[in-house]
Scaffold this active site. Structure first.
Site, PDB file in Angstrom:
ATOM      1  N   GLY A 246      -7.128   1.146  -0.122  1.00 31.33           N
ATOM      2  CA  GLY A 246      -6.421   2.198   0.606  1.00 31.33           C
ATOM      3  C   GLY A 246      -7.378   3.331   0.925  1.00 31.33           C
ATOM      4  N   GLU A 268     -11.436  -0.363  -3.004  1.00 31.24           N
ATOM      5  CA  GLU A 268     -11.847  -0.673  -1.619  1.00 31.24           C
ATOM      6  C   GLU A 268     -11.258   0.438  -0.762  1.00 31.24           C
ATOM      7  OE1 GLU A 268     -13.802  -2.972  -0.630  1.00 31.24           O
ATOM      8  OE2 GLU A 268     -13.771  -4.504  -2.181  1.00 31.24           O
ATOM      9  N   CYS A 302     -10.429  -0.785   7.877  1.00 26.40           N
ATOM     10  CA  CYS A 302     -11.361   0.038   7.108  1.00 26.40           C
ATOM     11  C   CYS A 302     -12.775  -0.064   7.668  1.00 26.40           C
ATOM     12  CB  CYS A 302     -11.358  -0.425   5.667  1.00 26.40           C
ATOM     13  SG  CYS A 302     -11.598  -2.206   5.524  1.00 26.40           S
TER      14      CYS A 302
HETATM   15  N1  LIG Z   1     -12.202  -1.053   1.933  1.00 27.48           N
HETATM   16  C1  LIG Z   1     -11.237  -1.921   2.202  1.00 27.48           C
HETATM   17  O1  LIG Z   1     -11.330  -3.097   1.889  1.00 27.48           O
HETATM   18  C2  LIG Z   1      -9.985  -1.462   2.897  1.00 27.48           C
HETATM   19  C3  LIG Z   1      -9.132  -2.416   3.424  1.00 27.48           C
HETATM   20  C4  LIG Z   1      -7.960  -1.983   4.081  1.00 27.48           C
HETATM   21  C5  LIG Z   1      -7.674  -0.610   4.183  1.00 27.48           C
HETATM   22  N2  LIG Z   1      -8.539   0.277   3.647  1.00 27.48           N
HETATM   23  C6  LIG Z   1      -8.268   1.717   3.780  1.00 27.48           C
HETATM   24  O2  LIG Z   1      -6.888   1.993   3.591  1.00 27.48           O
HETATM   25  C7  LIG Z   1      -6.502   3.114   4.373  1.00 27.48           C
HETATM   26  C8  LIG Z   1      -5.283   2.774   5.205  1.00 27.48           C
HETATM   27  O3  LIG Z   1      -4.265   2.351   4.417  1.00 27.48           O
HETATM   28  P1  LIG Z   1      -3.093   3.342   3.961  1.00 27.48           P
HETATM   29  O4  LIG Z   1      -2.812   4.334   5.023  1.00 27.48           O
HETATM   30  O5  LIG Z   1      -1.978   2.486   3.504  1.00 27.48           O
HETATM   31  O6  LIG Z   1      -3.792   4.098   2.748  1.00 27.48           O
HETATM   32  P2  LIG Z   1      -3.100   4.914   1.579  1.00 27.48           P
HETATM   33  O7  LIG Z   1      -4.201   5.303   0.654  1.00 27.48           O
HETATM   34  O8  LIG Z   1      -2.218   5.978   2.089  1.00 27.48           O
HETATM   35  O9  LIG Z   1      -2.161   3.848   0.885  1.00 27.48           O
HETATM   36  C9  LIG Z   1      -2.667   2.665   0.320  1.00 27.48           C
HETATM   37  C10 LIG Z   1      -1.711   2.209  -0.767  1.00 27.48           C
HETATM   38  O10 LIG Z   1      -1.672   3.213  -1.771  1.00 27.48           O
HETATM   39  C11 LIG Z   1      -0.331   3.594  -2.013  1.00 27.48           C
HETATM   40  N3  LIG Z   1      -0.330   4.986  -2.430  1.00 27.48           N
HETATM   41  C12 LIG Z   1      -0.448   6.090  -1.673  1.00 27.48           C
HETATM   42  N4  LIG Z   1      -0.415   7.198  -2.465  1.00 27.48           N
HETATM   43  C13 LIG Z   1      -0.287   6.758  -3.733  1.00 27.48           C
HETATM   44  C14 LIG Z   1      -0.202   7.413  -5.008  1.00 27.48           C
HETATM   45  N5  LIG Z   1      -0.265   8.730  -5.135  1.00 27.48           N
HETATM   46  N6  LIG Z   1      -0.079   6.636  -6.109  1.00 27.48           N
HETATM   47  C15 LIG Z   1      -0.022   5.287  -6.011  1.00 27.48           C
HETATM   48  N7  LIG Z   1      -0.094   4.620  -4.844  1.00 27.48           N
HETATM   49  C16 LIG Z   1      -0.233   5.355  -3.730  1.00 27.48           C
HETATM   50  C17 LIG Z   1       0.406   3.328  -0.719  1.00 27.48           C
HETATM   51  O11 LIG Z   1       1.775   3.171  -0.964  1.00 27.48           O
HETATM   52  C18 LIG Z   1      -0.268   2.033  -0.288  1.00 27.48           C
HETATM   53  O12 LIG Z   1       0.292   0.962  -0.982  1.00 27.48           O
HETATM   54  C19 LIG Z   1      -7.691   3.439   5.244  1.00 27.48           C
HETATM   55  O13 LIG Z   1      -8.386   4.512   4.681  1.00 27.48           O
HETATM   56  C20 LIG Z   1      -8.508   2.159   5.180  1.00 27.48           C
HETATM   57  O14 LIG Z   1      -9.863   2.313   5.438  1.00 27.48           O
HETATM   58  C21 LIG Z   1      -9.675  -0.099   3.001  1.00 27.48           C
HETATM   59  N1  LIG Z   2     -10.661  -5.498   8.014  1.00 26.28           N
HETATM   60  C1  LIG Z   2     -10.853  -5.728   6.640  1.00 26.28           C
HETATM   61  C2  LIG Z   2      -9.950  -5.130   5.726  1.00 26.28           C
HETATM   62  C3  LIG Z   2      -9.932  -3.627   5.950  1.00 26.28           C
HETATM   63  O1  LIG Z   2      -9.176  -3.110   6.713  1.00 26.28           O
HETATM   64  C4  LIG Z   2     -11.398  -7.085   6.371  1.00 26.28           C
HETATM   65  O2  LIG Z   2     -12.255  -7.419   7.170  1.00 26.28           O
HETATM   66  O3  LIG Z   2     -11.064  -7.747   5.416  1.00 26.28           O
END
Ligand SMILES: NC(=O)c1ccc[n+]([C@@H]2O[C@H](COP(=O)([O-])OP(=O)(O)OC[C@H]3O[C@@H](n4cnc5c(N)ncnc54)[C@H](O)[C@@H]3O)[C@@H](O)[C@H]2O)c1
Ligand SMILES: N[C@@H](CC=O)C(=O)O
Length: 500
Positions: A246, A268, A302
Site C-alpha cells: 500500500g 511493498e 506502484c
Molecule cells: N510496492 C508494491 O508492490 C505496491 C503494489 C501495489 C500498490 N502499492 C501502493 O499502494 C498504494 C495504493 O493503494 P491504496 O490507495 O489502497 O493504499 P493505502 O495505503 O491507502 O491502502 C492499502 C491497504 O492498507 C489499508 N489501510 C489503510 N490505512 C490503514 C491503517 N491505518 N491500518 C491498517 N490498514 C490500513 C487499506 O484498507 C488497504 O487495504 C500506492 O501508494 C501504491 O504505490 C504498492
Molecule cells: N504493478 C505491480 C503491483 C503494483 O502496483 C506489479 O507489477 O506487480
C-alpha cells in the site's frame, strides 16, 4: 478518446445482492452487529454487493483460527502444500472470467486487464508450488569444532497478516499468500475496502480447493474499522509477521505498530518511477514501453512511470510519436469492449490526481504545458480522469515531480546528459522501479547500477513476473516478493548444532 462517459451505458452482468460475510476458519461469519458496507462500482456508482464490516470480535476470532491452524500446518509435507496451491490456482483459473469481472466491477480496470491480472495472480501460486517442491530445506554449515555438525534449517515464521490494496486485488493477495502458505504459514488477509469481494471470492475458492480451516481467512471492513483491525493485528503477539502492500505513509504507521512485538515486517510501498529515454534508444520501442508503463491500469500501479525523462535531442520526435498512440486510448466502463482506460478507483483518487496536476499548474503554469489531452481536468466525469500528456520544463518545485500521481497523467521532462538524467531520477525518497530505453549496452548497465531502486526495466515497459523478485529501496519498501527470495519473508532460520 472519450471525454464524457455514460456511466450507466453498460449494466453489470454480475450484480450481487446478499451480504457477503467474512471467511474465518473456512466458515462464512456474519458480523454480530450486522454492520455492513457497500462495494461500489466506480464506473456506474452502483453497489456491487453488501459486505460484512468486521471489527474487533472477528479479528480476534481470525487470529485464534490462524494460530490453531499454524500448529498443525507448520509440519505439513511440502508436497501437500504444493498441491493446495495448485488446486487453488486451478480453481481460480477455471473461474477466471468471473473473478476478472468482479475485479472490473469493484475497481474499474478494463476487463481484458482484469483477465490478465487473474493469470498473473495464479502464476505466483504455481511458482511457489514448484519452489516448495524443490527446496526450502536449509543447509549444512562449517563446523566451529571438529566434532560438531551444524545445520541451518528454515522454519515457517508463524501466522501471517497480509494487508492488500485495491489496484491489483487478486495478484497482491496471491503473491503474499502463495509464499506464506508454501513456507508453512497460515494467513489472515485484510483486503482494501474498495475490493473486499475479490478477496472473499478467493477465500471461497480456497475452501473448495481443500484448504484446512484457518489457513486463509479474510476480514473485509470499511477504512474506519480497518484502522482498528490493523492495530489489533499488528500488536497481537500471536501474529508473527505483517506483509503489507500500500502507500508509504500507511506502511510507516503499520511498521510502528508492529515494533512493540518485534514482528517481521515486509513492506511493498509507493513509487515514483523514472522512465528515461536516451538518444541512443529505439524510439518506437520506447514509445510502446511508455504507453504500457504509464497507462496500464489508468496509471494506478506502484511501478507506473511517474516521471518521463527524455534527452533533448530526441524530445520532439518522442513526444510526437507518443501523442499519436495516446489519442487512440479509449476511456470508458471497463466492461465495454475496446476500452483501454477505466475510471479511477473512486472519487477520492480522482480528487488526489486533480490536486497534483492543478497544484503543479498553480505553482508554475508557464513551465507546465499540455502536449495532448486537456488542462481542464473537470472535463472528465469524476471518477473518470481524462488522460493527459504534460510537458514540464522545471521539476524540483513541482508536486507532480515528487508525488506518486496514480493516474493517467504522463509528465515529461527533458535532460541534456546521462549524469543529469541519473541525478533527476534519484531525486526522490522513493526507490521502487526505473525504466531505461537505450541500445547502448554499456550505458544500460552503467545507468542501471547508478539508479537507486529495487528494479530496472531495460527497453521494456513491464517486467513483473512470478520468477523474479519484486520490491523497492528507500521509502518504497523492505523485503522482496516472488522469485527465489519471496518465501524468505515468511521463514525463520534456525541453527541446530550436533555434537558427535
Ligand atoms: N510496492 C508494491 O508492490 C505496491 C503494489 C501495489 C500498490 N502499492 C501502493 O499502494 C498504494 C495504493 O493503494 P491504496 O490507495 O489502497 O493504499 P493505502 O495505503 O491507502 O491502502 C492499502 C491497504 O492498507 C489499508 N489501510 C489503510 N490505512 C490503514 C491503517 N491505518 N491500518 C491498517 N490498514 C490500513 C487499506 O484498507 C488497504 O487495504 C500506492 O501508494 C501504491 O504505490 C504498492
Ligand atoms: N504493478 C505491480 C503491483 C503494483 O502496483 C506489479 O507489477 O506487480
Amino acid at each position: 478518446m472519450l471525454h464524457k462517459v455514460n456511466r450507466l451505458s453498460s449494466t453489470p452482468k454480475l450484480v450481487l445482492s446478499s451480504i457477503h460475510s467474512a471467511v474465518i476458519n473456512n466458515a462464512n461469519v456474519n458480523v454480530e452487529s450486522e454492520s455492513s458496507f457497500q462495494s461500489i462500482n466506480p464506473a456506474t456508482g452502483l453497489s456491487v454487493g453488501s459486505v460484512s464490516n468486521c471489527g474487533e470480535k472477528e479479528t480476534l476470532s481470525a487470529i485464534a483460527s490462524a494460530k490453531d491452524c499454524f500448529k498443525m500446518f507448520k509440519g505439513s509435507l511440502h508436497s501437500s502444500r504444493a498441491k493446495l496451491l495448485i488446486d487453488w490456482a486451478d480453481l481460480i483459473t477455471k473461474n477466471n472470467r468471473k473473478v476478472a469481472e468482479l475485479v472490473t466491477l469493484e475497481m474499474g480496470k478494463p476487463f481484458s486487464e482484469s483477465l490478465g491480472e487473474v493469470n498473473y495472480a495464479t502464476s505466483f501460486l504455481y511458482h511457489f508450488a514448484a519452489h516448495i517442491r524443490s527446496g526450502l530445506v536449509g543447509e549444512m554449515l562449517t563446523p566451529g569444532m571438529a566434532h560438531w555438525r551444524p545445520v541451518n534449517v528454515k522454519q515457517p515464521v508463524g501466522p501471517v497478516v497480509t494487508i492488500t490494496p485495491w489496484n491489483f486485488p487478486v495478484a497482491m493477495v496471491t503473491r503474499k499468500a502463495g509464499a506464506a502458505i508454501a513456507a508453512g504459514c497460515s494467513v489472515i488477509n485484510a483486503p482494501s475496502e474498495d475490493t473486499p469481494l475479490v478477496s472473499l471470492c478467493l477465500a471461497k475458492l480456497a475452501v473448495e480447493a481443500g484448504f484446512p480451516p484457518g489457513l486463509f481467512n479474510v476480514l473485509p471492513s470499511t477504512i474506519e474499522n480497518k484502522q482498528r483491525i490493523g492495530k489489533i493485528l499488528c500488536e497481537d503477539p500471536r501474529i508473527s509477521a505483517l506483509s503489507f502492500t500500500g502507500s508509504t505513509p500507511v506502511g510507516k504507521l503499520l511498521s510502528k505498530q508492529c515494533a512493540d512485538t518485534v514482528k517481521r515486517v515486509h513492506l511493498e510501498l509507493g513509487g515514483n518511477a523514472p522512465l528515461i529515454v536516451f538518444e541512443t534508444a529505439d524510439i518506437d520501442r520506447a514509445v510502446a514501453g511508455t504507453m504500457m508503463a504509464k497507462f496500464k491500469n489508468a496509471g494506478q500501479a506502484c511501478n507506473a512511470a511517474n516521471r518521463i525523462l527524455v534527452q533533448k535531442s530526441i524530445y520532439t520526435e518522442f513526444v510526437g510519436k507518443l501523442a499519436e498512440k495516446f489519442v487512440k486510448l479509449k476511456m470508458g466502463n471497463g466492461m465495454e469492449k475496446g476500452v483501454s482506460i477505466g475510471p479511477l478507483v473512486n472519487s477520492k483518487a480522482y480528487k488526489k490526481v486533480s490536486s497534483i496536476v492543478n497544484g503543479s499548474l498553480a505553482v508554475d503554469v508557464t513551465n507546465v504545458d499540455v502536449i495532448s489531452g486537456n488542462k481542464d481536468t473537470s472535463i472528465g466525469d469524476d471518477p473518470f480522469y481524462t488522460p493527459v500528456i504534460l510537458s514540464c520544463q522545471e521539476n524540483n518545485h513541482l508536486p507532480i515531480f515528487h508525488e506518486e500521481i496514480f493516474g493517467p497523467v504522463a509528465a515529461i521532462y527533458s535532460f541534456d546528459t546521462e549524469a543529469e538524467a541519473v541525478e533527476m531520477a534519484n531525486n526522490t525518497r522513493y526507490g521502487l522501479q526505473a525504466y531505461i530505453f537505450t541500445k547502448d549496452m554499456a550505458q544500460s548497465w552503467r545507468v542501471s547500477e547508478n539508479l537507486e531502486c529495487g528494479m530496472v526495466a531495460v527497453n521494456e515497459g513491464a517486467i513483473s513476473n512470478a520468477n523474479n523478485p519484486f520490491g523497492g529501496w528507500k521509502e518504497s519498501g523492505i523485503g522482496r516478493e516472488a522469485g527465489h527470495l519471496g518465501i524468505d519473508e515468511f521463514t525463520e532460520d534456525k541453527l541446530i548444532c550436533f555434537g558427535l
